[in-house]
Design an enzyme around this catalytic site. Sequence first.
Site, PDB file in Angstrom:
ATOM      1  N   THR A 164       0.825  -1.208   0.000  1.00 21.93           N
ATOM      2  CA  THR A 164       0.000   0.000   0.000  1.00 21.93           C
ATOM      3  C   THR A 164       0.855   1.252   0.000  1.00 21.93           C
ATOM      4  O   THR A 164       0.657   2.166  -0.812  1.00 21.93           O
ATOM      5  CB  THR A 164      -0.921  -0.001   1.224  1.00 21.93           C
ATOM      6  OG1 THR A 164      -1.697  -1.199   1.232  1.00 21.93           O
ATOM      7  CG2 THR A 164      -1.859   1.200   1.193  1.00 21.93           C
ATOM      8  N   THR A 165       1.838   1.313   0.888  1.00 17.79           N
ATOM      9  CA  THR A 165       2.728   2.463   0.950  1.00 17.79           C
ATOM     10  C   THR A 165       3.490   2.642  -0.351  1.00 17.79           C
ATOM     11  O   THR A 165       3.804   3.760  -0.757  1.00 17.79           O
ATOM     12  CB  THR A 165       3.710   2.311   2.126  1.00 17.79           C
ATOM     13  OG1 THR A 165       2.956   2.156   3.339  1.00 17.79           O
ATOM     14  CG2 THR A 165       4.614   3.514   2.263  1.00 17.79           C
ATOM     15  N   TYR A 222      -1.617 -10.661   3.290  1.00 16.38           N
ATOM     16  CA  TYR A 222      -1.619  -9.238   3.629  1.00 16.38           C
ATOM     17  C   TYR A 222      -3.049  -8.850   4.016  1.00 16.38           C
ATOM     18  O   TYR A 222      -3.912  -8.682   3.161  1.00 16.38           O
ATOM     19  CB  TYR A 222      -1.121  -8.450   2.412  1.00 16.38           C
ATOM     20  CG  TYR A 222      -0.985  -6.955   2.590  1.00 16.38           C
ATOM     21  CD1 TYR A 222      -1.102  -6.337   3.833  1.00 16.38           C
ATOM     22  CD2 TYR A 222      -0.718  -6.151   1.483  1.00 16.38           C
ATOM     23  CE1 TYR A 222      -0.971  -4.963   3.969  1.00 16.38           C
ATOM     24  CE2 TYR A 222      -0.578  -4.778   1.605  1.00 16.38           C
ATOM     25  CZ  TYR A 222      -0.711  -4.193   2.852  1.00 16.38           C
ATOM     26  OH  TYR A 222      -0.590  -2.827   2.984  1.00 16.38           O
ATOM     27  N   LYS A 238       0.843 -10.330   7.316  1.00 16.36           N
ATOM     28  CA  LYS A 238       1.066  -8.902   7.500  1.00 16.36           C
ATOM     29  C   LYS A 238      -0.267  -8.309   7.924  1.00 16.36           C
ATOM     30  O   LYS A 238      -1.206  -8.220   7.128  1.00 16.36           O
ATOM     31  CB  LYS A 238       1.563  -8.236   6.217  1.00 16.36           C
ATOM     32  CG  LYS A 238       1.892  -6.744   6.403  1.00 16.36           C
ATOM     33  CD  LYS A 238       2.393  -6.125   5.104  1.00 16.36           C
ATOM     34  CE  LYS A 238       2.936  -4.723   5.304  1.00 16.36           C
ATOM     35  NZ  LYS A 238       1.974  -3.763   5.836  1.00 16.36           N
ATOM     36  N   SER A 263      -2.539  -5.416   8.955  1.00 21.96           N
ATOM     37  CA  SER A 263      -2.702  -3.960   8.909  1.00 21.96           C
ATOM     38  C   SER A 263      -4.149  -3.618   9.220  1.00 21.96           C
ATOM     39  O   SER A 263      -4.944  -3.266   8.350  1.00 21.96           O
ATOM     40  CB  SER A 263      -2.300  -3.420   7.536  1.00 21.96           C
ATOM     41  OG  SER A 263      -0.924  -3.632   7.295  1.00 21.96           O
ATOM     42  N   GLY A 297       1.450  -3.824  11.151  1.00 20.06           N
ATOM     43  CA  GLY A 297       1.750  -2.563  10.490  1.00 20.06           C
ATOM     44  C   GLY A 297       0.539  -1.673  10.344  1.00 20.06           C
ATOM     45  O   GLY A 297      -0.216  -1.787   9.387  1.00 20.06           O
ATOM     46  N   GLU A 334      -0.900   4.360  12.638  1.00 22.89           N
ATOM     47  CA  GLU A 334      -1.337   5.117  13.798  1.00 22.89           C
ATOM     48  C   GLU A 334      -0.715   4.632  15.104  1.00 22.89           C
ATOM     49  O   GLU A 334      -0.794   5.311  16.129  1.00 22.89           O
ATOM     50  CB  GLU A 334      -2.869   5.061  13.916  1.00 22.89           C
ATOM     51  CG  GLU A 334      -3.583   5.928  12.898  1.00 22.89           C
ATOM     52  CD  GLU A 334      -3.636   5.311  11.508  1.00 22.89           C
ATOM     53  OE1 GLU A 334      -3.148   4.175  11.340  1.00 22.89           O
ATOM     54  OE2 GLU A 334      -4.157   5.977  10.596  1.00 22.89           O
TER      55      GLU A 334
END
Length: 276
Positions: free
Chosen positions: A51-52, A143, A173, A175, A199, A202
Amino acid sequence: MASPKKKLQGLVAATITPMTEHGEINFSVIGRYVDYLVEEQGVKNVFVNGTTGEGLSLSISERCRVAEEWVTKGRNKLDQIVIHVGALSLKESQELAQHAAEIGADGIAVIAPFFLKPWNKDALINFLKEVAAAAPALPFYYYHIPALTGVKIRAEELLDGIQDKIPSFQGLKFSDTDLLDFGQCVDQNRQRQFAFLFGVDEFCIQRFINFVVKLGFGVSQTKAIMTLVSGIPMGPPRLPLQKASREFTDNAEAKLKSLDFLSCTDLKGGDMEACS
């Protein structure tokens, strides 16, 4: 790079994809990015094209080239390079998985397809199984990011018996802000050597994040902040995302300096111009 049998652990950087002001990938700075992570941050594991990294805003050929660049520049420097290969199309995910294996990546990860969605655990596992089978020698990670995919299948439910269906499955992962779900994933799988990567922005660098969230925080702002702290021009995001505003960048710079995250006194010139 590490043996595929080595457990992924420690810090894992979700990498940004650097871009020019015209929205083209700036491959020329990825080598500097690798050196910054390893030498200045002590981070030797990366998660590429997530995503990043705006992975789903890139073409298949671009995703392949970004993966190749990280593997090439990270050779003998990074321990593990995990490539996100998720896509809306099963065939594209399989193509990306095969490519990751061919170039020598250390693992692959897949997001749930989020246009035509799997609405139950079995449907999602069937999709993941087909992707994993395209690169059976690579460790496979799911993910989990339901806020973006809209796929609300709990991670704890998904993990139940998953290695029976996907032998290469090695971890998650995570998130999401559902810490109960994350805790149950860890607690109920203690006997397995799964890697659990947590991950959610915030929960990181709390004082600074609390500040920037009030200003509006996302991929665009992450790129601006990374340019500030690393000196590497990360550039703007690709459309439909918009460049972080000058007001955001100025406020973020002032806050970073107040927290002693920046040693430079003037970051307005040079590399800063790329995403100011």
